[in-house]
Design a protein around this motif. Structure first.
Motif, PDB file in Angstrom:
ATOM      1  N   GLY A  66       1.279  -0.226 -10.811  1.00 11.37           N
ATOM      2  CA  GLY A  66       2.467  -0.022 -11.636  1.00 11.37           C
ATOM      3  C   GLY A  66       2.410  -0.759 -12.952  1.00 11.37           C
ATOM      4  O   GLY A  66       3.440  -1.017 -13.577  1.00 11.37           O
ATOM      5  N   VAL A  67       1.206  -1.098 -13.414  1.00 17.56           N
ATOM      6  CA  VAL A  67       1.040  -1.785 -14.700  1.00 17.56           C
ATOM      7  C   VAL A  67       1.211  -0.788 -15.834  1.00 17.56           C
ATOM      8  O   VAL A  67       0.670   0.321 -15.791  1.00 17.56           O
ATOM      9  CB  VAL A  67      -0.354  -2.441 -14.790  1.00 17.56           C
ATOM     10  CG1 VAL A  67      -0.634  -2.948 -16.198  1.00 17.56           C
ATOM     11  CG2 VAL A  67      -0.469  -3.576 -13.783  1.00 17.56           C
ATOM     12  N   THR A  68       1.964  -1.168 -16.865  1.00 18.51           N
ATOM     13  CA  THR A  68       2.153  -0.342 -18.054  1.00 18.51           C
ATOM     14  C   THR A  68       1.925  -1.188 -19.301  1.00 18.51           C
ATOM     15  O   THR A  68       1.749  -2.410 -19.226  1.00 18.51           O
ATOM     16  CB  THR A  68       3.565   0.258 -18.108  1.00 18.51           C
ATOM     17  OG1 THR A  68       4.513  -0.792 -18.381  1.00 18.51           O
ATOM     18  CG2 THR A  68       3.935   0.958 -16.805  1.00 18.51           C
ATOM     19  N   ARG A  69       1.972  -0.528 -20.435  1.00 19.63           N
ATOM     20  CA  ARG A  69       1.802  -1.237 -21.715  1.00 19.63           C
ATOM     21  C   ARG A  69       2.868  -2.318 -21.888  1.00 19.63           C
ATOM     22  O   ARG A  69       2.647  -3.307 -22.599  1.00 19.63           O
ATOM     23  CB  ARG A  69       1.880  -0.222 -22.862  1.00 19.63           C
ATOM     24  CG  ARG A  69       1.549  -0.784 -24.233  1.00 19.63           C
ATOM     25  CD  ARG A  69       0.064  -0.946 -24.460  1.00 19.63           C
ATOM     26  NE  ARG A  69      -0.248  -1.247 -25.848  1.00 19.63           N
ATOM     27  CZ  ARG A  69      -0.294  -2.462 -26.373  1.00 19.63           C
ATOM     28  NH1 ARG A  69      -0.075  -3.521 -25.624  1.00 19.63           N
ATOM     29  NH2 ARG A  69      -0.584  -2.640 -27.643  1.00 19.63           N
ATOM     30  N   ALA A  70       4.006  -2.167 -21.196  1.00 23.32           N
ATOM     31  CA  ALA A  70       5.069  -3.166 -21.278  1.00 23.32           C
ATOM     32  C   ALA A  70       4.635  -4.515 -20.706  1.00 23.32           C
ATOM     33  O   ALA A  70       5.249  -5.543 -21.007  1.00 23.32           O
ATOM     34  CB  ALA A  70       6.321  -2.672 -20.553  1.00 23.32           C
ATOM     35  N   ILE A 128       0.812  -1.218   0.000  1.00 22.67           N
ATOM     36  CA  ILE A 128       0.000   0.000   0.000  1.00 22.67           C
ATOM     37  C   ILE A 128       0.846   1.269   0.000  1.00 22.67           C
ATOM     38  O   ILE A 128       0.446   2.287  -0.580  1.00 22.67           O
ATOM     39  CB  ILE A 128      -0.994  -0.003   1.185  1.00 22.67           C
ATOM     40  CG1 ILE A 128      -2.048   1.085   1.000  1.00 22.67           C
ATOM     41  CG2 ILE A 128      -0.266   0.119   2.526  1.00 22.67           C
ATOM     42  CD1 ILE A 128      -3.248   0.933   1.902  1.00 22.67           C
ATOM     43  N   GLU A 129       2.031   1.233   0.597  1.00 23.52           N
ATOM     44  CA  GLU A 129       2.882   2.428   0.593  1.00 23.52           C
ATOM     45  C   GLU A 129       3.321   2.784  -0.823  1.00 23.52           C
ATOM     46  O   GLU A 129       3.359   3.969  -1.193  1.00 23.52           O
ATOM     47  CB  GLU A 129       4.102   2.229   1.508  1.00 23.52           C
ATOM     48  CG  GLU A 129       3.769   2.123   2.985  1.00 23.52           C
ATOM     49  CD  GLU A 129       3.049   3.366   3.511  1.00 23.52           C
ATOM     50  OE1 GLU A 129       3.284   4.472   2.979  1.00 23.52           O
ATOM     51  OE2 GLU A 129       2.251   3.238   4.460  1.00 23.52           O
ATOM     52  N   GLN A 130       3.642   1.783  -1.622  1.00 22.74           N
ATOM     53  CA  GLN A 130       3.996   2.039  -3.020  1.00 22.74           C
ATOM     54  C   GLN A 130       2.817   2.638  -3.773  1.00 22.74           C
ATOM     55  O   GLN A 130       2.966   3.575  -4.554  1.00 22.74           O
ATOM     56  CB  GLN A 130       4.418   0.731  -3.711  1.00 22.74           C
ATOM     57  CG  GLN A 130       5.801   0.241  -3.353  1.00 22.74           C
ATOM     58  CD  GLN A 130       6.088  -1.068  -4.057  1.00 22.74           C
ATOM     59  OE1 GLN A 130       5.901  -2.144  -3.500  1.00 22.74           O
ATOM     60  NE2 GLN A 130       6.517  -0.983  -5.301  1.00 22.74           N
ATOM     61  N   ALA A 131       1.638   2.086  -3.530  1.00 22.33           N
ATOM     62  CA  ALA A 131       0.439   2.596  -4.201  1.00 22.33           C
ATOM     63  C   ALA A 131       0.159   4.034  -3.794  1.00 22.33           C
ATOM     64  O   ALA A 131      -0.225   4.859  -4.627  1.00 22.33           O
ATOM     65  CB  ALA A 131      -0.754   1.701  -3.878  1.00 22.33           C
ATOM     66  N   ARG A 132       0.363   4.356  -2.526  1.00 23.74           N
ATOM     67  CA  ARG A 132       0.152   5.731  -2.062  1.00 23.74           C
ATOM     68  C   ARG A 132       1.128   6.696  -2.722  1.00 23.74           C
ATOM     69  O   ARG A 132       0.777   7.835  -3.049  1.00 23.74           O
ATOM     70  CB  ARG A 132       0.307   5.794  -0.546  1.00 23.74           C
ATOM     71  CG  ARG A 132      -0.860   5.185   0.234  1.00 23.74           C
ATOM     72  CD  ARG A 132      -0.513   5.088   1.702  1.00 23.74           C
ATOM     73  NE  ARG A 132      -1.627   4.578   2.507  1.00 23.74           N
ATOM     74  CZ  ARG A 132      -1.473   4.045   3.713  1.00 23.74           C
ATOM     75  NH1 ARG A 132      -0.246   3.943   4.247  1.00 23.74           N
ATOM     76  NH2 ARG A 132      -2.528   3.614   4.386  1.00 23.74           N
ATOM     77  N   GLU A 133       2.356   6.239  -2.925  1.00 24.85           N
ATOM     78  CA  GLU A 133       3.351   7.090  -3.599  1.00 24.85           C
ATOM     79  C   GLU A 133       2.955   7.339  -5.048  1.00 24.85           C
ATOM     80  O   GLU A 133       3.185   8.427  -5.582  1.00 24.85           O
ATOM     81  CB  GLU A 133       4.728   6.420  -3.539  1.00 24.85           C
ATOM     82  CG  GLU A 133       5.352   6.411  -2.156  1.00 24.85           C
ATOM     83  CD  GLU A 133       6.644   5.621  -2.112  1.00 24.85           C
ATOM     84  OE1 GLU A 133       7.116   5.191  -3.198  1.00 24.85           O
ATOM     85  OE2 GLU A 133       7.182   5.425  -1.008  1.00 24.85           O
TER      86      GLU A 133
END
Length: 200
Positions: free
Chosen positions: A131-135, A104-109
């Motif tokens: 942190g999902v991207t087209r990659a 959750i800390e990563q998501a908050r950032e």
């Protein structure tokens, strides 16, 4: 005695799989959400599907066998789908919302100033939190940074029409956890209102 949660069989078509994904855990590079809202899209049988007119470079991952990620971008935001069914069918489930259960800390950032219940509310926000991207397009679930894990099914599942699509929007192929505060707002596409529909 309560049965242990099991993963849904992604070899089935999206419409069958979609409600069974609710409660499952989606994990990407240390951040994890409990899936609380999904929408099914059925390829050549579905005018709202990216694959309705056939295979393109953009939608090629939809034509892979079930168990892969299909990631596209919309208005600059990534959107994550889980591919279902056999190869060449192009059946997929859009993951619309989740509740943070790890990292959750990563998501908050990644989404500063947003209340925790809304960190992964809506498909674009969910991908940003994870942190999902087209990659990640084409990633094999469990053999890449994207993993699907079993979880407890919600006590109450609701269903309704799909949102933000202009064709076949009235098919009740959206499913959500009726008790979750993380379910998205569910705004209808303007074309739905033009047809005189009252909304959700």
């Amino acid at each position: 005695m309560t049965a242990e949660p099991v993963l849904p069989d992604l070899a089935r078509r999206a419409l069958a799989v979609a409600p069974d994904l609710l409660g499952c855990i989606l994990q990407v590079r240390g951040v994890a959400v409990r899936i609380v809202e999904v929408e099914a899209y059925e390829g050549a049988d579905d005018p709202a599907s990216h694959a309705w007119r056939g295979r393109t470079q953009r939608n090629a991952s939809m034509f892979a066998p079930g168990g892969r990620a299909y990631v596209y971008t919309l208005h600059g935001h990534a959107c994550l789908n889980l591919v279902c069914g056999p190869a060449d069918v192009a059946s997929a489930v859009l993951i619309r919302a989740g509740e943070l259960v790890g990292g959750i800390e990563q998501a908050r950032e990644r989404r500063p100033g947003v209340r925790d219940a809304w960190l992964a509310r809506g498909p674009g926000n969910l991908c940003r939190a994870l942190g999902v991207t087209r990659a990640d397009d084409g990633a094999v679930l469990g053999a890449s940074d994207v993993a699907l894990l079993p979880g407890a099914r919600p006590d109450a599942v609701a269903s309704g029409v799909r949102v933000n699509v202009s064709r076949a929007w009235d098919r009740p192929w959206r499913f959500w956890d009726a008790h979750s505060a993380s379910v998205s707002a569910g705004k209808l596409h303007p074309a739905a209102w033009a047809g005189g529909q009252p909304g959700l």
